[in-house]
Motif scaffolding. Structure first.
Motif, PDB file in Angstrom:
ATOM      1  N   MET A 244     -19.225 -38.172  28.386  1.00 15.80           N
ATOM      2  CA  MET A 244     -18.454 -37.438  29.387  1.00 15.80           C
ATOM      3  C   MET A 244     -17.687 -36.292  28.748  1.00 15.80           C
ATOM      4  SD  MET A 244     -15.485 -38.824  31.997  1.00 15.80           S
ATOM      5  CE  MET A 244     -14.313 -39.242  30.700  1.00 15.80           C
ATOM      6  N   GLY A 245     -17.768 -35.124  29.359  1.00 21.47           N
ATOM      7  CA  GLY A 245     -17.014 -33.958  28.923  1.00 21.47           C
ATOM      8  C   GLY A 245     -16.240 -33.367  30.088  1.00 21.47           C
ATOM      9  N   ALA A 246     -15.597 -32.205  29.864  1.00 22.88           N
ATOM     10  CA  ALA A 246     -14.795 -31.592  30.917  1.00 22.88           C
ATOM     11  C   ALA A 246     -14.752 -30.083  30.743  1.00 22.88           C
ATOM     12  CB  ALA A 246     -13.377 -32.158  30.923  1.00 22.88           C
ATOM     13  N   ALA A 247     -14.613 -29.400  31.880  1.00 24.21           N
ATOM     14  CA  ALA A 247     -14.487 -27.944  31.914  1.00 24.21           C
ATOM     15  C   ALA A 247     -13.555 -27.573  33.051  1.00 24.21           C
ATOM     16  CB  ALA A 247     -15.855 -27.288  32.102  1.00 24.21           C
ATOM     17  N   ILE A 248     -13.118 -26.330  33.059  1.00 20.25           N
ATOM     18  CA  ILE A 248     -12.295 -25.800  34.145  1.00 20.25           C
ATOM     19  C   ILE A 248     -13.011 -24.602  34.740  1.00 20.25           C
ATOM     20  CG2 ILE A 248     -10.082 -24.752  34.774  1.00 20.25           C
ATOM     21  CD1 ILE A 248      -8.823 -26.344  32.478  1.00 20.25           C
ATOM     22  N   LEU A 249     -13.264 -24.678  36.054  1.00 15.64           N
ATOM     23  CA  LEU A 249     -13.961 -23.624  36.767  1.00 15.64           C
ATOM     24  C   LEU A 249     -12.964 -22.728  37.508  1.00 15.64           C
ATOM     25  CD1 LEU A 249     -16.799 -25.801  38.375  1.00 15.64           C
ATOM     26  CD2 LEU A 249     -16.686 -24.841  36.059  1.00 15.64           C
ATOM     27  N   ASP A 250     -13.344 -21.489  37.725  1.00 13.27           N
ATOM     28  CA  ASP A 250     -12.490 -20.548  38.433  1.00 13.27           C
ATOM     29  C   ASP A 250     -12.180 -21.054  39.842  1.00 13.27           C
ATOM     30  OD1 ASP A 250     -11.430 -17.560  38.439  1.00 13.27           O
ATOM     31  OD2 ASP A 250     -12.451 -17.867  40.360  1.00 13.27           O
ATOM     32  N   ALA A 251     -10.952 -20.856  40.296  1.00 13.39           N
ATOM     33  CA  ALA A 251     -10.528 -21.393  41.586  1.00 13.39           C
ATOM     34  C   ALA A 251     -11.276 -20.770  42.755  1.00 13.39           C
ATOM     35  CB  ALA A 251      -9.022 -21.188  41.759  1.00 13.39           C
ATOM     36  N   ASP A 252     -11.522 -19.468  42.705  1.00 17.19           N
ATOM     37  CA  ASP A 252     -12.143 -18.752  43.817  1.00 17.19           C
ATOM     38  C   ASP A 252     -13.634 -18.548  43.635  1.00 17.19           C
ATOM     39  OD1 ASP A 252      -9.624 -18.413  45.093  1.00 17.19           O
ATOM     40  OD2 ASP A 252      -9.182 -16.769  43.691  1.00 17.19           O
ATOM     41  N   LYS A 253     -14.096 -18.544  42.394  1.00 16.37           N
ATOM     42  CA  LYS A 253     -15.512 -18.393  42.082  1.00 16.37           C
ATOM     43  C   LYS A 253     -15.911 -19.534  41.146  1.00 16.37           C
ATOM     44  CE  LYS A 253     -15.389 -13.341  42.507  1.00 16.37           C
ATOM     45  NZ  LYS A 253     -15.635 -12.042  41.811  1.00 16.37           N
ATOM     46  N   PRO A 254     -16.125 -20.728  41.710  1.00 16.20           N
ATOM     47  CA  PRO A 254     -16.323 -21.916  40.858  1.00 16.20           C
ATOM     48  C   PRO A 254     -17.585 -21.892  40.018  1.00 16.20           C
ATOM     49  CG  PRO A 254     -15.722 -22.533  43.108  1.00 16.20           C
ATOM     50  CD  PRO A 254     -16.061 -21.081  43.139  1.00 16.20           C
ATOM     51  N   TRP A 255     -18.447 -20.922  40.203  1.00 15.96           N
ATOM     52  CA  TRP A 255     -19.614 -20.807  39.328  1.00 15.96           C
ATOM     53  C   TRP A 255     -19.259 -20.147  38.004  1.00 15.96           C
ATOM     54  CZ3 TRP A 255     -18.864 -18.497  44.032  1.00 15.96           C
ATOM     55  CH2 TRP A 255     -18.651 -17.120  44.044  1.00 15.96           C
ATOM     56  N   VAL A 257     -17.144 -20.346  34.607  1.00 20.51           N
ATOM     57  CA  VAL A 257     -16.452 -21.317  33.762  1.00 20.51           C
ATOM     58  C   VAL A 257     -15.339 -20.608  32.995  1.00 20.51           C
ATOM     59  CG1 VAL A 257     -16.708 -22.981  31.889  1.00 20.51           C
ATOM     60  CG2 VAL A 257     -18.564 -22.674  33.547  1.00 20.51           C
ATOM     61  N   LYS A 258     -14.102 -21.056  33.186  1.00 16.39           N
ATOM     62  CA  LYS A 258     -12.968 -20.479  32.464  1.00 16.39           C
ATOM     63  C   LYS A 258     -12.812 -21.096  31.080  1.00 16.39           C
ATOM     64  CE  LYS A 258      -9.065 -19.758  34.475  1.00 16.39           C
ATOM     65  NZ  LYS A 258      -7.808 -19.994  35.224  1.00 16.39           N
ATOM     66  N   TYR A 259     -12.889 -22.423  31.021  1.00 18.19           N
ATOM     67  CA  TYR A 259     -12.727 -23.143  29.758  1.00 18.19           C
ATOM     68  C   TYR A 259     -13.691 -24.332  29.750  1.00 18.19           C
ATOM     69  CZ  TYR A 259      -8.177 -20.821  30.274  1.00 18.19           C
ATOM     70  OH  TYR A 259      -7.178 -19.905  30.493  1.00 18.19           O
ATOM     71  N   ARG A 260     -14.190 -24.653  28.568  1.00 15.44           N
ATOM     72  CA  ARG A 260     -15.089 -25.808  28.415  1.00 15.44           C
ATOM     73  C   ARG A 260     -14.885 -26.414  27.037  1.00 15.44           C
ATOM     74  NH1 ARG A 260     -21.695 -25.474  29.012  1.00 15.44           N
ATOM     75  NH2 ARG A 260     -22.172 -27.680  28.606  1.00 15.44           N
ATOM     76  N   ALA A 261     -14.470 -27.656  27.017  1.00 13.10           N
ATOM     77  CA  ALA A 261     -14.207 -28.322  25.743  1.00 13.10           C
ATOM     78  C   ALA A 261     -15.513 -28.598  25.006  1.00 13.10           C
ATOM     79  CB  ALA A 261     -13.442 -29.625  25.971  1.00 13.10           C
ATOM     80  N   LYS A 262     -15.549 -28.278  23.733  1.00 10.23           N
ATOM     81  CA  LYS A 262     -16.728 -28.588  22.919  1.00 10.23           C
ATOM     82  C   LYS A 262     -16.862 -30.081  22.646  1.00 10.23           C
ATOM     83  CE  LYS A 262     -18.623 -24.515  22.000  1.00 10.23           C
ATOM     84  NZ  LYS A 262     -20.032 -24.190  22.330  1.00 10.23           N
ATOM     85  N   PRO A 263     -15.780 -30.790  22.286  1.00 12.81           N
ATOM     86  CA  PRO A 263     -15.927 -32.230  22.032  1.00 12.81           C
ATOM     87  C   PRO A 263     -16.100 -32.998  23.340  1.00 12.81           C
ATOM     88  CG  PRO A 263     -13.915 -31.339  21.042  1.00 12.81           C
ATOM     89  CD  PRO A 263     -14.403 -30.329  22.012  1.00 12.81           C
TER      90      PRO A 263
END
Length: 330
Positions: A244-255, A257-263
């Motif tokens: 399992m990983g995690a990322a943060i998508l833009d609020a208005d344009k969710p396609w 990716v603002k941030y994405r953890a490598k680990p």
């Protein structure tokens, strides 16, 4: 207290503090597995299931493979989110359309509350795997809608509010099997029937998710954007390994990716994650979040056999994602 999550409070939110000595940003429940493989009569396994708050309690849609190894969906209730009573008979979807109301198999459900009802999405059998869609008001009657996409597709995950005035969903186009490819895409619909405006979101990237990826729980709205948990797959000499990983998508344009953890956040390490029908699997499908405290409880399938739970704090997790976008920890 936290003001990171945009949402409501869950008064009886399941929660355990981080164990003493643990430094991980996500930690496992001491009660794992919270749902065993035989919690329903004639079940072979119960895993990859969805949970939501409901009238001060919790309701869930559960994947259970029976002893004929047929994949079916069941409904369950809980007062605390941990101890579950699952109905003995599978969900019977209501539809006046014989073309779509031909339930061959169903697995890996998600449940998302939007406006006035709960939408259920799952991998539905219709000339191959595709995204089945239904809705319920009371977790008693379930009304099936048109399948969202053509086969083959999996991991249909809706957003809990309209985007650009439309319903929005993440999915992972694939093929009829479990071959080594899969990116996450975004789609919109004005009516839950016709889907379009398809946008690419993410591709496999790091060492632990280089084979394929797929959206996990319903995205969580935060002040930084949409918090997305996802699963990623590593191919090893002993087979596929799901983490399992995690990322943060833009609020208005969710396609975007603002941030994405490598680990990764959580990978198979315990016996119930490493030993089962499909070894070495952590597969997140649901998350509860309490806005005032920032607490998040994640439900995940373990080794395609049981349901387990993990916890995290949203402020700490968002900071981890933003500061771990490179491979090196230095």
């Amino acid at each position: 207290m936290s003001n990171m999550i945009i949402g409501s409070a869950i008064e009886n939110m399941p929660w355990e503090d981080r164990p003493k000595g643990c430094t991980d940003v996500v930690w496992r429940s001491s009660k794992n597995p919270i749902i065993t493989r035989d919690a329903i009569k004639n079940s072979n396994s119960i895993f990859n299931s969805a949970v939501v708050p409901y009238k001060g309690e919790f309701r869930g849609v559960f994947r259970s493979d029976d002893t004929c190894r047929v994949q079916k969906l069941y409904c369950g209730r809980s007062s605390d989110g941990i101890n579950w009573e699952i109905k003995p008979n599978p969900i019977k979807f209501i539809s006046d359309n014989d073309e779509i109301n031909n339930f061959v198999f169903g697995y890996d459900p998600r449940v998302c509350f939007i406006e006035d009802r709960y939408y259920v999405t799952w991998c539905n059998g219709y000339h191959g795997p595709t995204i089945g869609v239904a809705y319920t008001f009371d977790f008693d009657k379930f009304y099936q809608l048109e399948n969202a996409f053509l086969p083959c597709n999996r991991n249909g995950v809706m957003f809990p509010k309209r985007i650009n005035g439309n319903f929005a969903m993440l999915s992972r186009p694939s093929d009829n099997g479990h071959t080594n490819f899969g990116d996450i895409f975004y789609s919109e619909s004005p009516d839950m029937t016709f889907w379009g405006r398809h946008r690419h979101v993410m591709s496999p990237d790091s060492a632990w998710d280089w084979v394929k990826i797929g959206a996990g729980p319903i995205p969580i709205e935060t002040r930084e954007g949409w918090l997305l948990f996802y699963h990623g797959v590593l191919e090893t000499c002993q087979g596929l390994n799901y983490s399992m990983g995690a990322a943060i998508l833009d609020a208005d344009k969710p396609w975007k990716v603002k941030y994405r953890a490598k680990p990764y956040l959580l990978a198979p390490r315990t016996q119930y994650e490493c030993v089962g029908d499909v070894p070495n699997v952590v597969f997140p499908c649901a998350a509860l979040c309490d806005a005032p405290t920032g607490r998040i409880a994640i439900y995940y399938g373990a080794a395609d056999t049981v349901v387990a739970m993990a916890y995290t704090q949203v402020d700490e997790l968002v900071e981890f994602i933003k500061t771990h976008q490179e491979f090196c920890y230095d």
